[in-house]
Design a protein around this motif. Structure first.
Motif, mmCIF file in Angstrom:
data_model
loop_
_atom_site.group_PDB
_atom_site.id
_atom_site.type_symbol
_atom_site.label_atom_id
_atom_site.label_comp_id
_atom_site.label_asym_id
_atom_site.label_seq_id
_atom_site.Cartn_x
_atom_site.Cartn_y
_atom_site.Cartn_z
ATOM 1 N N LEU A 44 -0.232 29.267 18.521
ATOM 2 C CA LEU A 44 -0.822 30.243 17.640
ATOM 3 C C LEU A 44 -0.315 31.351 18.353
ATOM 4 O O LEU A 44 -0.635 31.641 19.274
ATOM 5 C CB LEU A 44 -2.372 30.234 17.335
ATOM 6 C CG LEU A 44 -2.726 28.913 16.660
ATOM 7 C CD1 LEU A 44 -4.370 28.857 16.699
ATOM 8 C CD2 LEU A 44 -2.316 28.790 15.091
ATOM 9 N N LEU A 62 -7.266 36.502 16.651
ATOM 10 C CA LEU A 62 -6.084 36.211 15.803
ATOM 11 C C LEU A 62 -5.384 37.495 15.360
ATOM 12 O O LEU A 62 -4.317 37.636 15.077
ATOM 13 C CB LEU A 62 -6.294 35.349 14.720
ATOM 14 C CG LEU A 62 -6.248 33.754 14.933
ATOM 15 C CD1 LEU A 62 -6.718 33.049 13.856
ATOM 16 C CD2 LEU A 62 -4.862 33.153 15.305
ATOM 17 N N VAL A 102 -1.802 35.040 19.468
ATOM 18 C CA VAL A 102 -3.163 35.582 19.308
ATOM 19 C C VAL A 102 -2.998 36.848 20.335
ATOM 20 O O VAL A 102 -1.840 37.162 20.952
ATOM 21 C CB VAL A 102 -4.052 34.593 20.104
ATOM 22 C CG1 VAL A 102 -4.210 33.387 19.726
ATOM 23 C CG2 VAL A 102 -3.133 34.093 21.583
ATOM 24 N N LEU A 126 -11.287 31.959 14.869
ATOM 25 C CA LEU A 126 -10.350 31.119 15.748
ATOM 26 C C LEU A 126 -11.122 29.971 16.325
ATOM 27 O O LEU A 126 -10.381 28.904 16.415
ATOM 28 C CB LEU A 126 -9.772 32.241 16.819
ATOM 29 C CG LEU A 126 -8.597 31.540 17.910
ATOM 30 C CD1 LEU A 126 -7.499 30.633 16.997
ATOM 31 C CD2 LEU A 126 -8.255 32.556 18.702
#
Length: 196
Positions: free
Chosen positions: A107, A129, A109, A90
């Motif tokens: 994103l 992630l 996460v 990441l």
């Protein structure tokens, strides 16, 4: 039995099946919304009843709103994560995004947390992630930019409503670093239970 008699029996059977089908469709059309609404309560109720209780340090932003009454917009210390706590894959993805070339705005996460005995709160141990196999974690979204050696992960709990005329008192406590949020977490899903 004549052909005409068989035909009449067949028509009666078809009419009975047609009326049953209409009744069944009507019942199904009534039940589907109820089942959908009930299914929406499963995850929050399971989290409240079976989730782990954690405590996070918070910073309120806005104490009141004319339309909604007193509430606090919460910002958690755990949302500002030093880059050294971000997993390698990441981190590389974020470092490659120095010019804003990453196609997504945020994103998905996982924020891993551990209890700190000194402060009696939970603090970030890593950001990933991929979903952790064990431990305490919250699913959030990450703004894909590094700023001053930190990344900002948003925990999807933003507002806490209060009794009237208590928002300003809570804001004063926040300025002194005295606000702690109690949260129930289960499989990354978080529900804010109280602030103190």
């Amino acid at each position: 039995v004549s052909a005409i008699g068989l035909k009449k029996r067949g028509e009666r059977r078809w009419l009975r099946m047609k009326s049953l089908t209409k009744n069944n469709l009507f019942l199904i059309s009534l039940l589907v919304p109820v089942i959908l609404l009930l299914s929406m309560t499963i995850k929050p109720l399971a989290t409240i009843n079976y989730g782990e209780t954690i405590r996070l340090q918070t910073v309120p932003v806005d104490p009141s709103n004319i339309f909604y009454g007193d509430y606090v917009d919460l910002e958690f210390e755990a949302e500002n994560i030093p880059i050294n706590l971000v997993e390698k894959t990441l981190r590389k993805k974020l470092e490659d995004n120095t010019y804003g070339s990453y196609p997504q705005d945020d994103l998905k996460v996982y924020i891993l947390l551990a209890h700190n005995n000194e402060t009696n709160t939970h603090q970030v141990t890593s950001l990933s992630l991929s979903k952790p196999k064990s431990g305490t974690y919250i699913k959030g979204s990450l703004n894909p930019y590094i700023n001053d050696g930190k990344v900002r992960a948003l925990i999807p709990i933003e507002q806490y409503y209060l009794e009237d005329d208590t928002g300003l008192e809570l804001e004063d406590k926040a300025r002194n670093g005295e606000i702690i949020a109690t949260i129930k977490v289960r499989n990354g899903y978080a529900i804010l239970r109280s602030v103190e």
